[in-house]
Motif scaffolding. Sequence first.
Motif, PDB file in Angstrom:
ATOM      1  N   TYR A 265       0.851  -1.196   0.000  1.00  0.00           N
ATOM      2  CA  TYR A 265       0.000   0.000   0.000  1.00  0.00           C
ATOM      3  C   TYR A 265       0.880   1.238   0.000  1.00  0.00           C
ATOM      4  O   TYR A 265       1.859   1.302   0.745  1.00  0.00           O
ATOM      5  CB  TYR A 265      -0.891  -0.022   1.253  1.00  0.00           C
ATOM      6  CG  TYR A 265      -1.583   1.286   1.544  1.00  0.00           C
ATOM      7  CD1 TYR A 265      -2.613   1.753   0.731  1.00  0.00           C
ATOM      8  CD2 TYR A 265      -1.199   2.073   2.638  1.00  0.00           C
ATOM      9  CE1 TYR A 265      -3.243   2.965   1.001  1.00  0.00           C
ATOM     10  CE2 TYR A 265      -1.828   3.282   2.911  1.00  0.00           C
ATOM     11  CZ  TYR A 265      -2.845   3.721   2.087  1.00  0.00           C
ATOM     12  OH  TYR A 265      -3.463   4.923   2.339  1.00  0.00           O
ATOM     13  N   SER A 266       0.539   2.189  -0.831  1.00  0.00           N
ATOM     14  CA  SER A 266       1.255   3.459  -0.784  1.00  0.00           C
ATOM     15  C   SER A 266       0.375   4.533  -0.163  1.00  0.00           C
ATOM     16  O   SER A 266      -0.660   4.892  -0.745  1.00  0.00           O
ATOM     17  CB  SER A 266       1.682   3.909  -2.173  1.00  0.00           C
ATOM     18  OG  SER A 266       2.088   5.264  -2.076  1.00  0.00           O
ATOM     19  N   PRO A 267       0.774   5.070   0.975  1.00  0.00           N
ATOM     20  CA  PRO A 267       0.002   6.168   1.574  1.00  0.00           C
ATOM     21  C   PRO A 267      -0.032   7.389   0.650  1.00  0.00           C
ATOM     22  O   PRO A 267      -0.992   8.158   0.687  1.00  0.00           O
ATOM     23  CB  PRO A 267       0.767   6.491   2.868  1.00  0.00           C
ATOM     24  CG  PRO A 267       1.676   5.341   3.102  1.00  0.00           C
ATOM     25  CD  PRO A 267       1.942   4.700   1.782  1.00  0.00           C
ATOM     26  N   ALA A 268       0.989   7.568  -0.186  1.00  0.00           N
ATOM     27  CA  ALA A 268       1.044   8.765  -1.041  1.00  0.00           C
ATOM     28  C   ALA A 268      -0.017   8.730  -2.138  1.00  0.00           C
ATOM     29  O   ALA A 268      -0.671   9.735  -2.416  1.00  0.00           O
ATOM     30  CB  ALA A 268       2.435   8.909  -1.651  1.00  0.00           C
ATOM     31  N   SER A 269      -0.210   7.578  -2.776  1.00  0.00           N
ATOM     32  CA  SER A 269      -1.179   7.497  -3.883  1.00  0.00           C
ATOM     33  C   SER A 269      -2.506   6.890  -3.452  1.00  0.00           C
ATOM     34  O   SER A 269      -3.505   7.001  -4.160  1.00  0.00           O
ATOM     35  CB  SER A 269      -0.612   6.638  -5.019  1.00  0.00           C
ATOM     36  OG  SER A 269      -0.453   5.296  -4.588  1.00  0.00           O
ATOM     37  N   GLY A 270      -2.502   6.211  -2.317  1.00  0.00           N
ATOM     38  CA  GLY A 270      -3.716   5.528  -1.859  1.00  0.00           C
ATOM     39  C   GLY A 270      -3.995   4.235  -2.609  1.00  0.00           C
ATOM     40  O   GLY A 270      -5.064   3.641  -2.464  1.00  0.00           O
ATOM     41  N   ILE A 271      -3.023   3.767  -3.407  1.00  0.00           N
ATOM     42  CA  ILE A 271      -3.227   2.514  -4.170  1.00  0.00           C
ATOM     43  C   ILE A 271      -2.762   1.324  -3.326  1.00  0.00           C
ATOM     44  O   ILE A 271      -1.708   1.369  -2.684  1.00  0.00           O
ATOM     45  CB  ILE A 271      -2.476   2.557  -5.520  1.00  0.00           C
ATOM     46  CG1 ILE A 271      -3.031   3.694  -6.395  1.00  0.00           C
ATOM     47  CG2 ILE A 271      -2.574   1.216  -6.253  1.00  0.00           C
ATOM     48  CD1 ILE A 271      -2.291   3.898  -7.712  1.00  0.00           C
ATOM     49  N   THR A 272      -3.586   0.265  -3.361  1.00  0.00           N
ATOM     50  CA  THR A 272      -3.263  -0.989  -2.671  1.00  0.00           C
ATOM     51  C   THR A 272      -3.141  -2.110  -3.698  1.00  0.00           C
ATOM     52  O   THR A 272      -3.931  -2.183  -4.635  1.00  0.00           O
ATOM     53  CB  THR A 272      -4.388  -1.377  -1.680  1.00  0.00           C
ATOM     54  OG1 THR A 272      -4.486  -0.366  -0.687  1.00  0.00           O
ATOM     55  CG2 THR A 272      -4.110  -2.706  -0.991  1.00  0.00           C
ATOM     56  N   LEU A 273      -2.172  -2.973  -3.479  1.00  0.00           N
ATOM     57  CA  LEU A 273      -2.032  -4.202  -4.278  1.00  0.00           C
ATOM     58  C   LEU A 273      -2.205  -5.364  -3.304  1.00  0.00           C
ATOM     59  O   LEU A 273      -1.527  -5.404  -2.277  1.00  0.00           O
ATOM     60  CB  LEU A 273      -0.641  -4.235  -4.906  1.00  0.00           C
ATOM     61  CG  LEU A 273      -0.162  -5.422  -5.741  1.00  0.00           C
ATOM     62  CD1 LEU A 273       1.201  -5.083  -6.330  1.00  0.00           C
ATOM     63  CD2 LEU A 273      -0.055  -6.711  -5.007  1.00  0.00           C
ATOM     64  N   VAL A 274      -3.092  -6.283  -3.633  1.00  0.00           N
ATOM     65  CA  VAL A 274      -3.222  -7.508  -2.848  1.00  0.00           C
ATOM     66  C   VAL A 274      -2.817  -8.662  -3.759  1.00  0.00           C
ATOM     67  O   VAL A 274      -3.323  -8.788  -4.877  1.00  0.00           O
ATOM     68  CB  VAL A 274      -4.656  -7.700  -2.317  1.00  0.00           C
ATOM     69  CG1 VAL A 274      -4.821  -9.083  -1.698  1.00  0.00           C
ATOM     70  CG2 VAL A 274      -4.994  -6.631  -1.300  1.00  0.00           C
ATOM     71  N   CYS A 275      -1.880  -9.475  -3.284  1.00  0.00           N
ATOM     72  CA  CYS A 275      -1.396 -10.606  -4.076  1.00  0.00           C
ATOM     73  C   CYS A 275      -1.934 -11.908  -3.481  1.00  0.00           C
ATOM     74  O   CYS A 275      -1.834 -12.134  -2.275  1.00  0.00           O
ATOM     75  CB  CYS A 275       0.131 -10.596  -4.055  1.00  0.00           C
ATOM     76  SG  CYS A 275       0.870 -12.047  -4.799  1.00  0.00           S
ATOM     77  N   ARG A 276      -2.513 -12.727  -4.349  1.00  0.00           N
ATOM     78  CA  ARG A 276      -2.960 -14.061  -3.939  1.00  0.00           C
ATOM     79  C   ARG A 276      -2.333 -15.064  -4.910  1.00  0.00           C
ATOM     80  O   ARG A 276      -2.164 -14.747  -6.086  1.00  0.00           O
ATOM     81  CB  ARG A 276      -4.491 -14.156  -3.996  1.00  0.00           C
ATOM     82  CG  ARG A 276      -5.180 -13.014  -3.254  1.00  0.00           C
ATOM     83  CD  ARG A 276      -6.643 -13.312  -2.966  1.00  0.00           C
ATOM     84  NE  ARG A 276      -7.470 -13.455  -4.152  1.00  0.00           N
ATOM     85  CZ  ARG A 276      -8.137 -12.456  -4.731  1.00  0.00           C
ATOM     86  NH1 ARG A 276      -8.061 -11.234  -4.234  1.00  0.00           N
ATOM     87  NH2 ARG A 276      -8.870 -12.676  -5.796  1.00  0.00           N
ATOM     88  N   THR A 277      -1.997 -16.227  -4.429  1.00  0.00           N
ATOM     89  CA  THR A 277      -1.304 -17.173  -5.315  1.00  0.00           C
ATOM     90  C   THR A 277      -1.449 -18.614  -4.850  1.00  0.00           C
ATOM     91  O   THR A 277      -1.589 -18.871  -3.654  1.00  0.00           O
ATOM     92  CB  THR A 277       0.202 -16.821  -5.413  1.00  0.00           C
ATOM     93  OG1 THR A 277       0.829 -17.672  -6.386  1.00  0.00           O
ATOM     94  CG2 THR A 277       0.932 -16.991  -4.089  1.00  0.00           C
ATOM     95  N   THR A 278      -1.371 -19.525  -5.813  1.00  0.00           N
ATOM     96  CA  THR A 278      -1.311 -20.950  -5.491  1.00  0.00           C
ATOM     97  C   THR A 278       0.126 -21.383  -5.187  1.00  0.00           C
ATOM     98  O   THR A 278       0.345 -22.504  -4.717  1.00  0.00           O
ATOM     99  CB  THR A 278      -1.803 -21.791  -6.684  1.00  0.00           C
ATOM    100  OG1 THR A 278      -1.008 -21.447  -7.835  1.00  0.00           O
ATOM    101  CG2 THR A 278      -3.272 -21.546  -6.974  1.00  0.00           C
ATOM    102  N   GLN A 279       1.091 -20.531  -5.481  1.00  0.00           N
ATOM    103  CA  GLN A 279       2.499 -20.938  -5.351  1.00  0.00           C
ATOM    104  C   GLN A 279       2.928 -20.901  -3.874  1.00  0.00           C
ATOM    105  O   GLN A 279       2.396 -20.114  -3.087  1.00  0.00           O
ATOM    106  CB  GLN A 279       3.378 -20.015  -6.184  1.00  0.00           C
ATOM    107  CG  GLN A 279       2.918 -19.946  -7.641  1.00  0.00           C
ATOM    108  CD  GLN A 279       4.026 -20.193  -8.640  1.00  0.00           C
ATOM    109  OE1 GLN A 279       4.606 -21.285  -8.661  1.00  0.00           O
ATOM    110  NE2 GLN A 279       4.315 -19.224  -9.476  1.00  0.00           N
ATOM    111  N   PRO A 280       3.918 -21.706  -3.511  1.00  0.00           N
ATOM    112  CA  PRO A 280       4.268 -21.800  -2.082  1.00  0.00           C
ATOM    113  C   PRO A 280       5.112 -20.653  -1.535  1.00  0.00           C
ATOM    114  O   PRO A 280       5.194 -20.479  -0.324  1.00  0.00           O
ATOM    115  CB  PRO A 280       5.055 -23.112  -1.999  1.00  0.00           C
ATOM    116  CG  PRO A 280       5.608 -23.318  -3.377  1.00  0.00           C
ATOM    117  CD  PRO A 280       4.587 -22.747  -4.317  1.00  0.00           C
TER     118      PRO A 280
END
Length: 347
Positions: A265-280
């Motif tokens: 998450y960047s407080p400056a831009s307000g953009i969030t990335l959430v990563c989900r994966t099947t990989q270990p």
Amino acid sequence: MEVTHRPFGVTKDGQSVTEFRLTNRQGAYVKLLDYGCTVRSLVLPDAVGKMTDIVLGYDTLREYEERDGYLGAVVGRFANRIGGGKLVIDGQEYLLAVNDGPNHLHGGFRGFDRRVWKADWNEKGITFSRFSPEGEEGYPGNLQVAVRYEWSDENELTIHYTAETDAATAVNLTNHSYFNLNGSGSVLEHLLQINADQITENDPDCLPTGRFIELADCPAMDFRTAKPVGRDIEIPDQNLRNGKGYDHNYVLRSPGIDREAARLYSPASGITLVCRTTQPGVQLYSANFLTERCGKNGVIYYPRGGVCLETQHFPDAIAKGFVPSPILRPGERLEETTIYAFSSEKP
Ligand code: GAL
């Protein structure tokens, strides 16, 4: 979703490269190249509606061919390192290209990131595929591999990997996008959380030693609770020294596309990335080796100017006996999925 395309250039060996643009109903878009299955741009609104390109990339094909760093590319046949370039499967030893000090890295001198893939697309997404012949960079087995990208109206980028082989081989596929949720500058103020209690310990060449480190015992490496990427990065910790910053494989607590692996998450831009994966695992790489260079639209990139969250099997997994094993055998089908979901907090 709408897919448009345009010629992006011709490789030094004469192959045409195409750029595809996947635009969703919100007007947010992803630009993909059939060269390296590369994510070249990912443009979406920040918290105040400003369209922001949140991945690093280049303006020209020549730069993709000549520069290091794997910007936005899919890396393979085996992402990350294989110690001494020695691959041993069923007692048979194969010598892979040694392109990173004493080790094999990201598929060798000319890995999947430096190949032109075949593209098939419709209004749902785009599939890149290629045939990687036995012996390519030293690997056993003819491999048929595909990478499918989908871009939803909810700003979710789904990457689906499949592969099949005719002889036992090692496969580990990831995407090497450098995220900068402000579009430029440092990422040290980005807040990062990773749902991992352990990392695989590295030696000074970033090769796993075979041991695990409990993050409860190692605060500098610990992202179980969100903290700024840069908060502890200069702490005199041997792990950080080995990676010249973060360059480590985090052992995900519970892989699966319905569970969160990491959140940036960047407080400056307000953009969030959430990563989900099947990989270990996920390799957290804080762009420590990204030398200063000119990127898209004249933006200058610096070390620590991006965060890679490379979902993957563990590095050097076969030699170190890590599970799950990344050996792919005839009759089996590799299937892995990673989702990067984006949102912006309205002020
Ligand atoms: C990362 C790797 C780093 C570095 C980088 C490319 O995935 O872990 O050590 O090689 O790719 O510059």
